[in-house]
Scaffold this active site. Structure first.
Site, PDB file in Angstrom:
ATOM      1  N   GLU A  38      -3.311  22.937  19.367  1.00 13.61           N
ATOM      2  CA  GLU A  38      -4.291  22.015  18.551  1.00 13.61           C
ATOM      3  C   GLU A  38      -4.070  20.713  18.985  1.00 13.61           C
ATOM      4  OE1 GLU A  38      -3.523  22.199  14.377  1.00 13.61           O
ATOM      5  OE2 GLU A  38      -5.787  21.369  13.917  1.00 13.61           O
ATOM      6  N   LYS A 108     -13.121  23.342  14.549  1.00 14.48           N
ATOM      7  CA  LYS A 108     -12.336  23.861  13.668  1.00 14.48           C
ATOM      8  C   LYS A 108     -13.235  23.906  12.159  1.00 14.48           C
ATOM      9  CE  LYS A 108      -7.904  22.945  11.287  1.00 14.48           C
ATOM     10  NZ  LYS A 108      -6.630  22.340  11.539  1.00 14.48           N
ATOM     11  N   CYS A 140      -5.784  26.692  14.000  1.00 16.77           N
ATOM     12  CA  CYS A 140      -4.527  26.513  13.054  1.00 16.77           C
ATOM     13  C   CYS A 140      -4.932  26.985  11.407  1.00 16.77           C
ATOM     14  CB  CYS A 140      -4.089  24.974  12.894  1.00 16.77           C
ATOM     15  SG  CYS A 140      -2.528  24.700  12.080  1.00 16.77           S
TER      16      CYS A 140
HETATM   17  C1  ACM Z   1      -3.360  22.668  10.321  1.00 18.35           C
HETATM   18  O1  ACM Z   1      -4.418  23.002  10.286  1.00 18.35           O
HETATM   19  N1  ACM Z   1      -3.171  21.800  11.433  1.00 18.35           N
HETATM   20  C2  ACM Z   1      -2.064  22.785   9.492  1.00 18.35           C
END
Ligand code: ACM
Length: 261
Positions: A38, A108, A140
């Site tokens: 990410e 995301k 993530c």
């Molecule tokens: C995250 O979502 N980077 C912990």
């Protein structure tokens, strides 16, 4: 199909250096699909709203051009995280870059902690093909929401790519094993290593990137701190078998009519 990940320690704010590091590590690696962390181009621990904007990329930019050049050379498709510039704001995104171009961008959907101050949330899960196989992308913190992986599995995903900057020890390594098992899909978790210190704050990233089979087996797991490049051969067709016993199919046995509140 040859799949893998590159786990490394991006330098905060140094987009050019991070892109060079990733592309030189992968310059001579011929695979089908490699996943990177990410926000791999920018680093993660922002301290104000201007930073993700300044470090963002409007596609096409340096990141996508460099990975496209590499993809044409190696024949590999890459999933790589970056801050994405859009008119309405900045997204925490991952691009799928294949030899024929940027074929998909996932934004995301479940923003973690202070990300809510810096990023807009995305709003959907799509399936995209790599070499004829069905790929889904999560980023993530999405791992904490079983609905996200389940949605991709119901849409036919055989492999879930998961660029991450995990900070809570063991959570993501555990949940992604369970998500792979409960959906019978392959899972590529590409986490980052290292620490980031900004002002008084410090984040320690948990490494341990891993590739998980549809039965929840750990095919490979990296160390916590080391930078690590790993590629292995899998048969994505194995993800089609959703039978747990001769009487139980994890998709057909669902009871969605009784899951609503
Ligand atoms: C995250 O979502 N980077 C912990």
């Amino acid at each position: 199909m040859k799949i893998g990940y590159y786990q490394f320690n991006p330098e905060f704010g140094n987009v050019k250096k991070n892109i060079e590091k990733m592309t030189s590590a992968l310059e001579n690696v011929h695979a089908d699909l490699i996943v990177l962390p990410e926000l791999a181009s920018s680093g993660y621990f922002f301290s104000n709203k201007e930073e993700p904007k300044r470090l963002s990329e409007k596609i096409p930019g340096l990141l996508s051009k460099e990975f496209l050049r590499l993809s044409k050379k190696t024949g590999t498709s890459y999933v790589v995280g970056f801050p994405e510039y859009a008119e309405e704001g900045i997204y925490n995104s991952a691009a799928l870059i294949a030899p024929d171009g940027v074929t998909y961008i996932y934004r995301k959907t479940h923003l973690f902690f202070e990300e809510k101050k810096y990023f807009l949330p995305g709003n959907g899960y799509e399936i995209v093909e790599v070499k004829g196989y069905k790929i889904g992308i999560l980023i993530c913190f999405d791992h904490m929401f079983p609905e996200a992986a389940r949605t991709l599995a119901l849409k036919g995903a055989q492999i879930i790519c998961h660029p991450s900057n995990l900070v809570i020890p063991e959570y993501g390594q555990l949940t992604t094993r369970v998500r792979a098992l409960e959906n019978r899909v392959f899972w590529i978790l590409a986490n980052r290593t290292g620490t980031e210190e900004r002002g008084e704050g410090k984040l320690v990233y948990t490494g341990e990137s891993q590739i998980i089979s549809p039965k929840g087996e750990i095919i490979n797991r990296a160390g916590v701190e080391e930078e690590s490049l790993f590629v292995t051969e899998i048969q994505p067709e194995e993800a089609a078998d959703k039978n747990i016993t001769q009487f139980n199919n994890i998709i057909e046995d669902r009871r969605p009519e009784i899951y609503t509140l």
